[in-house]
Scaffold this motif. Structure first.
Motif, PDB file in Angstrom:
ATOM      1  N   THR A   1       0.855  -1.191   0.000  1.00 21.84           N
ATOM      2  CA  THR A   1       0.000   0.000   0.000  1.00 21.84           C
ATOM      3  C   THR A   1       0.887   1.236   0.000  1.00 21.84           C
ATOM      4  O   THR A   1       1.815   1.339   0.809  1.00 21.84           O
ATOM      5  N   GLY A   2       0.596   2.151  -0.917  1.00 23.23           N
ATOM      6  CA  GLY A   2       1.419   3.350  -1.030  1.00 23.23           C
ATOM      7  C   GLY A   2       0.719   4.596  -0.519  1.00 23.23           C
ATOM      8  O   GLY A   2       1.159   5.712  -0.784  1.00 23.23           O
ATOM      9  N   THR A   3      -0.342   4.402   0.213  1.00 23.87           N
ATOM     10  CA  THR A   3      -1.135   5.509   0.744  1.00 23.87           C
ATOM     11  C   THR A   3      -0.332   6.351   1.732  1.00 23.87           C
ATOM     12  O   THR A   3       0.500   5.820   2.477  1.00 23.87           O
ATOM     13  N   PHE A   4      -0.583   7.651   1.746  1.00 23.55           N
ATOM     14  CA  PHE A   4      -0.022   8.553   2.751  1.00 23.55           C
ATOM     15  C   PHE A   4      -1.063   8.742   3.851  1.00 23.55           C
ATOM     16  O   PHE A   4      -2.216   9.092   3.564  1.00 23.55           O
ATOM     17  N   PHE A   5      -0.662   8.505   5.093  1.00 25.56           N
ATOM     18  CA  PHE A   5      -1.575   8.649   6.223  1.00 25.56           C
ATOM     19  C   PHE A   5      -1.206   9.909   6.993  1.00 25.56           C
ATOM     20  O   PHE A   5      -0.091  10.029   7.509  1.00 25.56           O
ATOM     21  N   LEU A   6      -2.156  10.862   7.070  1.00 22.91           N
ATOM     22  CA  LEU A   6      -1.887  12.128   7.769  1.00 22.91           C
ATOM     23  C   LEU A   6      -2.561  12.106   9.134  1.00 22.91           C
ATOM     24  O   LEU A   6      -3.781  11.946   9.235  1.00 22.91           O
ATOM     25  N   ILE A   7      -1.739  12.271  10.148  1.00 20.65           N
ATOM     26  CA  ILE A   7      -2.198  12.190  11.537  1.00 20.65           C
ATOM     27  C   ILE A   7      -2.039  13.562  12.183  1.00 20.65           C
ATOM     28  O   ILE A   7      -0.981  14.200  12.019  1.00 20.65           O
ATOM     29  N   ASP A   8      -3.048  13.992  12.909  1.00 22.82           N
ATOM     30  CA  ASP A   8      -2.994  15.337  13.487  1.00 22.82           C
ATOM     31  C   ASP A   8      -2.199  15.376  14.788  1.00 22.82           C
ATOM     32  O   ASP A   8      -1.700  14.359  15.271  1.00 22.82           O
ATOM     33  N   ARG A   9      -2.086  16.582  15.356  1.00 18.73           N
ATOM     34  CA  ARG A   9      -1.266  16.779  16.555  1.00 18.73           C
ATOM     35  C   ARG A   9      -1.765  15.955  17.742  1.00 18.73           C
ATOM     36  O   ARG A   9      -0.996  15.608  18.638  1.00 18.73           O
ATOM     37  N   GLU A  10      -3.070  15.674  17.736  1.00 20.27           N
ATOM     38  CA  GLU A  10      -3.653  14.893  18.836  1.00 20.27           C
ATOM     39  C   GLU A  10      -3.540  13.385  18.601  1.00 20.27           C
ATOM     40  O   GLU A  10      -4.019  12.593  19.405  1.00 20.27           O
ATOM     41  N   GLY A  11      -2.930  13.008  17.479  1.00 20.32           N
ATOM     42  CA  GLY A  11      -2.731  11.590  17.218  1.00 20.32           C
ATOM     43  C   GLY A  11      -3.895  10.909  16.523  1.00 20.32           C
ATOM     44  O   GLY A  11      -3.978   9.684  16.515  1.00 20.32           O
ATOM     45  N   ARG A  12      -4.790  11.709  15.922  1.00 13.96           N
ATOM     46  CA  ARG A  12      -5.913  11.103  15.210  1.00 13.96           C
ATOM     47  C   ARG A  12      -5.610  11.020  13.716  1.00 13.96           C
ATOM     48  O   ARG A  12      -5.053  11.945  13.131  1.00 13.96           O
ATOM     49  N   LEU A  13      -5.969   9.898  13.105  1.00 20.45           N
ATOM     50  CA  LEU A  13      -5.838   9.747  11.650  1.00 20.45           C
ATOM     51  C   LEU A  13      -6.954  10.572  11.009  1.00 20.45           C
ATOM     52  O   LEU A  13      -8.132  10.326  11.250  1.00 20.45           O
ATOM     53  N   ARG A  14      -6.560  11.563  10.202  1.00 24.48           N
ATOM     54  CA  ARG A  14      -7.525  12.517   9.687  1.00 24.48           C
ATOM     55  C   ARG A  14      -7.739  12.445   8.175  1.00 24.48           C
ATOM     56  O   ARG A  14      -8.842  12.605   7.681  1.00 24.48           O
ATOM     57  N   VAL A  15      -6.611  12.308   7.446  1.00 18.77           N
ATOM     58  CA  VAL A  15      -6.683  12.392   5.979  1.00 18.77           C
ATOM     59  C   VAL A  15      -5.743  11.353   5.362  1.00 18.77           C
ATOM     60  O   VAL A  15      -4.686  11.076   5.939  1.00 18.77           O
ATOM     61  N   THR A  16      -6.130  10.814   4.212  1.00 25.74           N
ATOM     62  CA  THR A  16      -5.183   9.980   3.466  1.00 25.74           C
ATOM     63  C   THR A  16      -5.061  10.511   2.046  1.00 25.74           C
ATOM     64  O   THR A  16      -5.958  11.206   1.547  1.00 25.74           O
ATOM     65  N   PHE A  17      -3.931  10.188   1.420  1.00 21.73           N
ATOM     66  CA  PHE A  17      -3.691  10.555   0.027  1.00 21.73           C
ATOM     67  C   PHE A  17      -3.248   9.312  -0.728  1.00 21.73           C
ATOM     68  O   PHE A  17      -2.586   8.442  -0.168  1.00 21.73           O
ATOM     69  N   PRO A  18      -3.566   9.242  -2.039  1.00 28.04           N
ATOM     70  CA  PRO A  18      -3.099   8.106  -2.842  1.00 28.04           C
ATOM     71  C   PRO A  18      -1.605   8.244  -3.135  1.00 28.04           C
ATOM     72  O   PRO A  18      -1.043   9.334  -2.973  1.00 28.04           O
TER      73      PRO A  18
END
Lengths: 199, 195
Positions: free
Chosen positions: A164-181
Motif C-alpha cells: 500500500t502506497g497511501t499517505f496517512f496524515l495524523i494530526d497533533r492529537e494523534g488522530r488519523l484525519r486524511v489519506t492521500f493516494p
C-alpha cells in the motif's frame, strides 16, 4: 399560497444549508470519518533509537510505507517529503515524516541508515519485526505481498514487495484525519498539512 | 489473361542480328537483379548492429535517458521513438557495466497498492509510436549496482532490440527522486506551496 411555498422549498433550503455547514474545513485528500486515534506504530528508527508513533504527540505525522530496494516509486516519495519540508521551513519541526519498511528481511537498520537520512536526517525510517509489521498492516489496513525471488524460491536474489502506497496524515492529537493516494504531489498534500498544523 | 502461351519476347532475329535481343535480355536480367537487391529491407539484426548509426538504420530514436542509483538498487528511464511507421520492434533486454543485471519492470497503482510487474519478454515498440520508460510506469531496474559513490558521470546502457539490434546510450546520473513522477503534469518548486 405562502405556506405552500415554504413547505415545498423550505426543506430543500434547509438541506442545502446543512450540507454547506459540513464542508469546513476542506481537505484535498480523502477525509477519514470519524477521526479516530491512529493505530500505534512501534519499531526501531534507522539510528537505533526505539520509536513509537504515539510519542510524537503534538506533532503532525505523515506515515507511509515502502522498502529500500524499491527502484522506482520510493525515492520519489521521499523526495516529495523533502519538498514538503522545504516548503514548511521552520514549521517542519512540527511535522514528522515516518517511512516504514515493509521489508524487514533486507532492510536492516544499517540499510535504512544508508538510504533514509540521505533525503533528510530528520526523517524517521523504521524497521519493524515481521510480527509487529503484521499487526500494523492489519491496523492500517495495508496490503503487503512479497514476490518470488527472481532466481527461484529459496535463493538470495531480488524480490519485490507489493505494498500500500497511501499517505496517512495524523494530526497533533494523534488522530488519523486524511489519506492521500500514492501519486499525490507535495503541492496537493501541503495545504492539508497546514490545516492540521493550524489546529 | 489471354490463353496464349508465353511468347513474351518478340523474336529479334531479323536478318540474323542477335544484338538487339541480347541487349534486351541483358537489360531484363539487370532489372531483375536490381529489383532483387533493393526490394528487400534489411532484416538481419547483425547488419544494424554493425552500422555506424544503428538508430538511424532501424528508425528507432532513444533519448532522455537517466538513472538514479541507491544502495542495492537503481532505476533507469528513457524514451524510445519508433520513426518507422510500418515496422514495429521490441526491446528485449538491457545491460550495463554499472550493474550485475538490468531488468525491465513496470509499476502499477492497483487502487492504492503499488505493484511491480516484470517484463521478461521485453517491451513492444509499435510502429510510429513512442514508448516512455518513466517514474511510476515502465522502468529499468538495475540489480546490485556498484555503490553510487564509486563513479561519476553518465552511465552506459546497452539496449538490445529484436530488429534494431544493439543500441548503446549514455544515461545521465541524477540524485534519487530528482525528477517528478509520471502523474505530475506540472513543474513545481519547493518554495511555492499550494501552486
Amino acid at each position: 399560497m405562502m405556506s405552500g411555498f415554504v413547505s415545498r422549498y423550505g426543506w430543500a433550503f434547509l438541506g442545502l444549508w446543512l450540507l454547506g455547514c459540513q464542508a469546513a474545513p476542506s481537505f484535498n485528500g480523502q477525509v477519514v470519518e470519524p477521526a479516530a486515534a491512529a493505530p500505534e506504530l512501534a519499531g526501531t528508527n534507522w539510528d537505533g533509537a526505539p520509536f513509537k508513533l504515539s510519542e510524537l504527540q503534538g506533532k503532525v505525522r505523515i506515515v507511509f510505507f515502502g522498502y529500500t530496494y524499491c527502484p522506482d516509486i520510493c525515492p520519489f516519495t521521499l523526495a516529495k517529503m523533502k519538498q514538503i519540508y522545504a516548503a514548511l521551513g521552520d514549521r517542519a519541526d512540527d511535522v514528522a515524516m515516518v517511512f516504514v519498511s515493509v521489508d524487514p528481511h533486507r532492510d536492516s537498520l544499517e540499510k535504512l541508515a544508508s538510504y533514509v537520512p540521505s533525503f533528510d536526517r530528520r526523517f524517521f525510517g523504521l524497521r519493524l519485526e515481521f510480527d509487529e509489521l503484521d499487526q500494523v498492516s492489519e491496523a492500517f489496513d495495508l496490503t503487503v505481498q512479497y514476490g518470488q525471488p527472481k532466481d527461484g524460491p529459496g535463493t538470495d536474489s531480488f524480490y519485490y514487495v507489493d505494498h500500500t502506497g497511501t499517505f496517512f496524515l495524523i494530526d497533533r492529537e494523534g488522530r488519523l484525519r486524511v489519506t492521500f493516494p500514492p501519486n499525490a504531489t507535495a503541492e496537493q498534500m501541503l495545504p492539508d498539512i497546514e490545516l492540521l498544523l493550524a489546529r | 489473361m489471354s490463353g496464349k502461351g508465353g511468347r513474351i519476347v518478340k523474336k529479334a532475329w531479323i536478318g540474323g542480328r542477335t544484338v538487339a535481343s541480347a541487349l534486351v535480355a541483358t537489360l531484363l536480367l539487370g532489372l531483375v537483379a536490381a529489383l532483387t537487391a533493393c526490394g528487400v529491407p534489411p532484416t538481419g539484426s547483425q547488419e544494424a548492429a554493425k552500422t555506424a548509426d544503428p538508430e538511424a538504420a532501424s528508425g528507432l530514436e532513444v533519448h532522455g535517458a537517466w538513472v538514479q542509483l541507491m544502495p542495492g538498487t537503481g532505476g533507469a528511464y528513457l524514451t524510445i521513438v519508433n520513426h518507422d511507421a510500418t515496422a514495429g520492434d521490441r526491446l528485449l533486454r538491457v545491460e550495463s557495466d554499472v550493474a550485475g543485471a538490468v531488468e525491465i519492470h513496470e509499476t502499477r497503482d492497483d487502487g492504492g497498492v503499488l505493484r511491480m510487474i516484470a517484463h521478461p519478454d521485453g517491451v513492444e515498440i509499435p510502429p510510429g509510436e513512442t514508448v516512455e520508460l518513466r517514474p511510476g510506469g515502465l522502468h529499468l531496474m538495475l540489480i546490485e549496482p556498484k555503490p553510487p559513490g564509486d563513479e561519476a558521470g553518465a552511465v552506459g546502457l546497452r539496449l538490445y532490440f529484436e530488429r534494431a539490434g544493439r543500441i548503446d546510450i549514455d544515461a545521465e546520473r541524477r540524485s534519487p527522486g530528482q525528477e517528478p513522477a509520471s502523474h505530475e503534469h506540472h513543474h513545481h518548486s519547493a518554495e511555492e506551496p499550494g501552486s
